[in-house]
Design a protein around this motif. Sequence first.
Motif, PDB file in Angstrom:
ATOM      1  N   GLU A 170       0.822  -1.221   0.000  1.00  0.00           N
ATOM      2  CA  GLU A 170       0.000   0.000   0.000  1.00  0.00           C
ATOM      3  C   GLU A 170       0.854   1.269   0.000  1.00  0.00           C
ATOM      4  O   GLU A 170       0.758   2.099   0.903  1.00  0.00           O
ATOM      5  CB  GLU A 170      -0.949   0.006   1.199  1.00  0.00           C
ATOM      6  N   HIS A 203      -5.413  -0.767  -2.782  1.00  0.00           N
ATOM      7  CA  HIS A 203      -6.863  -0.681  -2.968  1.00  0.00           C
ATOM      8  C   HIS A 203      -7.196   0.312  -4.073  1.00  0.00           C
ATOM      9  O   HIS A 203      -8.188   0.191  -4.757  1.00  0.00           O
ATOM     10  CB  HIS A 203      -7.559  -0.195  -1.685  1.00  0.00           C
ATOM     11  N   GLY A 242     -14.529  -6.179  -2.853  1.00  0.00           N
ATOM     12  CA  GLY A 242     -14.026  -4.923  -2.310  1.00  0.00           C
ATOM     13  C   GLY A 242     -12.995  -4.229  -3.176  1.00  0.00           C
ATOM     14  O   GLY A 242     -12.322  -3.308  -2.731  1.00  0.00           O
ATOM     15  N   VAL A 251     -18.283   3.729 -15.886  1.00  0.00           N
ATOM     16  CA  VAL A 251     -19.047   4.341 -16.980  1.00  0.00           C
ATOM     17  C   VAL A 251     -18.761   3.589 -18.280  1.00  0.00           C
ATOM     18  O   VAL A 251     -19.679   3.223 -19.019  1.00  0.00           O
ATOM     19  CB  VAL A 251     -18.702   5.840 -17.142  1.00  0.00           C
TER      20      VAL A 251
ATOM     21  N   SER B 137      -6.648  -5.280  11.828  1.00  0.00           N
ATOM     22  CA  SER B 137      -5.891  -4.769  10.690  1.00  0.00           C
ATOM     23  C   SER B 137      -5.956  -3.245  10.716  1.00  0.00           C
ATOM     24  O   SER B 137      -6.764  -2.659  11.448  1.00  0.00           O
ATOM     25  CB  SER B 137      -6.489  -5.296   9.389  1.00  0.00           C
ATOM     26  N   GLY B 139      -7.174  -1.143   8.607  1.00  0.00           N
ATOM     27  CA  GLY B 139      -8.499  -0.660   8.230  1.00  0.00           C
ATOM     28  C   GLY B 139      -9.515  -0.845   9.353  1.00  0.00           C
ATOM     29  O   GLY B 139     -10.351   0.018   9.608  1.00  0.00           O
ATOM     30  N   GLU B 140      -9.403  -1.975  10.042  1.00  0.00           N
ATOM     31  CA  GLU B 140     -10.343  -2.242  11.144  1.00  0.00           C
ATOM     32  C   GLU B 140     -10.103  -1.288  12.309  1.00  0.00           C
ATOM     33  O   GLU B 140     -11.050  -0.817  12.949  1.00  0.00           O
ATOM     34  CB  GLU B 140     -10.196  -3.701  11.596  1.00  0.00           C
ATOM     35  N   ARG B 143     -11.792   1.913  11.619  1.00  0.00           N
ATOM     36  CA  ARG B 143     -13.237   1.829  11.849  1.00  0.00           C
ATOM     37  C   ARG B 143     -13.556   1.867  13.330  1.00  0.00           C
ATOM     38  O   ARG B 143     -14.537   2.454  13.760  1.00  0.00           O
ATOM     39  CB  ARG B 143     -13.776   0.544  11.225  1.00  0.00           C
ATOM     40  N   VAL B 164      -7.974   5.383   4.238  1.00  0.00           N
ATOM     41  CA  VAL B 164      -6.706   4.663   4.117  1.00  0.00           C
ATOM     42  C   VAL B 164      -6.882   3.215   4.603  1.00  0.00           C
ATOM     43  O   VAL B 164      -7.376   2.972   5.698  1.00  0.00           O
ATOM     44  CB  VAL B 164      -5.602   5.367   4.936  1.00  0.00           C
ATOM     45  N   GLY B 165      -6.505   2.254   3.762  1.00  0.00           N
ATOM     46  CA  GLY B 165      -6.589   0.845   4.140  1.00  0.00           C
ATOM     47  C   GLY B 165      -7.988   0.249   4.065  1.00  0.00           C
ATOM     48  O   GLY B 165      -8.203  -0.876   4.488  1.00  0.00           O
ATOM     49  N   GLN B 166      -8.962   1.007   3.550  1.00  0.00           N
ATOM     50  CA  GLN B 166     -10.341   0.488   3.453  1.00  0.00           C
ATOM     51  C   GLN B 166     -10.612   0.005   2.033  1.00  0.00           C
ATOM     52  O   GLN B 166     -10.279   0.688   1.074  1.00  0.00           O
ATOM     53  CB  GLN B 166     -11.361   1.579   3.806  1.00  0.00           C
ATOM     54  N   ASP B 167     -11.256  -1.155   1.923  1.00  0.00           N
ATOM     55  CA  ASP B 167     -11.621  -1.626   0.588  1.00  0.00           C
ATOM     56  C   ASP B 167     -12.902  -0.911   0.141  1.00  0.00           C
ATOM     57  O   ASP B 167     -13.491  -0.134   0.899  1.00  0.00           O
ATOM     58  CB  ASP B 167     -11.746  -3.145   0.561  1.00  0.00           C
ATOM     59  N   SER B 168     -13.311  -1.184  -1.107  1.00  0.00           N
ATOM     60  CA  SER B 168     -14.414  -0.388  -1.666  1.00  0.00           C
ATOM     61  C   SER B 168     -15.726  -0.592  -0.917  1.00  0.00           C
ATOM     62  O   SER B 168     -16.551   0.317  -0.820  1.00  0.00           O
ATOM     63  CB  SER B 168     -14.588  -0.691  -3.154  1.00  0.00           C
ATOM     64  N   ILE B 169     -15.917  -1.794  -0.360  1.00  0.00           N
ATOM     65  CA  ILE B 169     -17.168  -2.046   0.367  1.00  0.00           C
ATOM     66  C   ILE B 169     -17.196  -1.210   1.650  1.00  0.00           C
ATOM     67  O   ILE B 169     -18.199  -0.575   1.978  1.00  0.00           O
ATOM     68  CB  ILE B 169     -17.308  -3.547   0.675  1.00  0.00           C
ATOM     69  N   LYS B 171     -15.527   1.529   2.105  1.00  0.00           N
ATOM     70  CA  LYS B 171     -15.611   2.945   1.727  1.00  0.00           C
ATOM     71  C   LYS B 171     -17.063   3.345   1.471  1.00  0.00           C
ATOM     72  O   LYS B 171     -17.487   4.428   1.854  1.00  0.00           O
ATOM     73  CB  LYS B 171     -14.785   3.202   0.465  1.00  0.00           C
ATOM     74  N   GLU B 196     -11.850  10.582  -5.200  1.00  0.00           N
ATOM     75  CA  GLU B 196     -12.927   9.752  -5.754  1.00  0.00           C
ATOM     76  C   GLU B 196     -13.946   9.380  -4.680  1.00  0.00           C
ATOM     77  O   GLU B 196     -15.115   9.175  -4.962  1.00  0.00           O
ATOM     78  CB  GLU B 196     -12.359   8.484  -6.402  1.00  0.00           C
ATOM     79  N   PRO B 257     -21.586   7.324 -11.805  1.00  0.00           N
ATOM     80  CA  PRO B 257     -21.482   6.715 -13.130  1.00  0.00           C
ATOM     81  C   PRO B 257     -22.835   6.517 -13.823  1.00  0.00           C
ATOM     82  O   PRO B 257     -22.932   6.697 -15.044  1.00  0.00           O
ATOM     83  CB  PRO B 257     -20.812   5.366 -12.848  1.00  0.00           C
TER      84      PRO B 257
END
Lengths: 281, 270
Positions: A170, A203, A242, A251, B137, B139-140, B143, B164-169, B171, B196, B257
């Motif tokens: 990362e 990520h 994820g 898009v 972890s 990310g955890e 949270r 930082v360190g978070q996956d898309s779910i 986020k 983003e 999108p």
Amino acid sequence: MTEILKIDGLSFKYPDSPRKAVSDFDLEIPEGEIVALAGPSGCGKSTLLRTVNGLIPHMYSGDYSGDVLVAGTSVKGSSMRDLAQNVGFLFQNPENQIFMFSVERDVAFGLENLGVPRAEMRKRVDEAIDLLGISSLAQRAPHELSDGQKQRVALAGVLAMRPRLVILDEPMSLLDPKTASELVELVEKLRKELGTTFVVVEHRLDLLVKHADRLVVMSSGRKVIEGSPREVLFGDEAESYGVSVPAVTKVQRMLADDGAVPRDRLMSPPELATAVRGALR
Amino acid sequence: MIRFDDVTFVHQNGVRALDGVTLEVRAGETVAIVGENGAGKTTLVKHVTGLLKPASGRVLVDGADTKSSSTAQLSRKVGVAFQNPDHQLFSETVEEEMSFALKNFGFSPDLVANRVSWGLELFGLEEYRKSSPLVLSGGEKKRLTLACILAWDPQVVILDEPTVGQDSIQKEKLAGTIRMLRSTGKTVVVVSHDIEFLWPIQPRVVVMKGGKVVGDGPASEVMQDRELLESARVAQPQLVEFHHWLGRGPERPFVDPLEARRWVEGGMRP
């Protein structure tokens, strides 16, 4: 092409854990590729990396089966010293690996430990410093540098060892987007000029997809997806694990499903805009 | 709710981290602070919590000058999840970590138990209730710090680099939490490089550079100002860039999108 990294049926379980951290994992990486490794936090990425740089099984004990080969040699049977010369590791937070009084000393640290002769050391340090464009920082103290500069110093220290495989954990998480994109350009340059192989845990794929040859997604210790960034990001599975699909790719994916734009390559925002203008004409 | 009057702050090494910052955040606003590494974003946040006091100028939180408020008084109003969660986790178990501030603020045992369960549930941390925060972890941990803060229900919530360190779910969930806070009238300040992530939330955006505020306005305006973003080394959101290159798109850039797809499809119909 030769494989710089081969992971063969690898499983690993920490002593106190009820389940395997890595499970029946296979991966082959040809020399000179840039590979992105993604997956939800806690999916086993860090454990997998430890089996490549040798921390597992040399420093952490546990149930280990299968094999990991770096440049054809089993990690299990290699000393940490030999591994350090083949595998470079850049931690998420560069502050964990730079600590000397000057940038130059920091870059030389690994070589000093290996007892590399002085003249050779000088040459390699200068080369690494030059490659990363940090010669103006050589006499500065690392703690005075910005995060992006620190990252470059840490990477110079890694490269001075001339590893054939570099793992970045990362690397962009603490960097602003411009600095992060400069780091990605640098990785591409080093691959081109030195033929170094890179495994990048990340990520944020928006910056990386342009250069990565391959995207590997892990979940619960297993490899669940592997393919080119285009195959993986256009597929419908990645997001359920994820993986961040860049907004412009979302898009493009929808418009490609409608037949409005091609799906043969991943497009940047200006490229997609051009394709859409063509479709609307 | 938060007011900076011509605030200047100089670090011990002589670096001017804040240089005449004047900024007002009204109650209920969602504000994103963006800018390159070293622009002064985290220093700004530390002034709101009273961790740092201005060298000149003043900082008011809910009308009170931070110079004459105690950290305890301020922390009841302002909850901060710092960039590095290791700096604020110290209890034996995740459960105790979450109860710590609540007990200090004198909440009843029933309420503490309820809030702890609510927070662990919301951030998917229930399975770690009895674990040490140190086994989580990166990310955890982030949270968990956020869960701790929301549990005591401060008026102002500040998140320093929450993705930082978070996956898309995760986020997505985090963006959902920010929207939830906004809808309940909380003041939310998010410091982030993750453009983003910020864009769909459509916050007010404050751009910092070299300790100064160089841009301030609705996301849709600030993010279209390519010159400003370039000079502050802030990336433009992909959908805004796409909109820019389209040339003759709708007046406002696409927020998500799906909106972009609808517009293109609309244009393609005979």
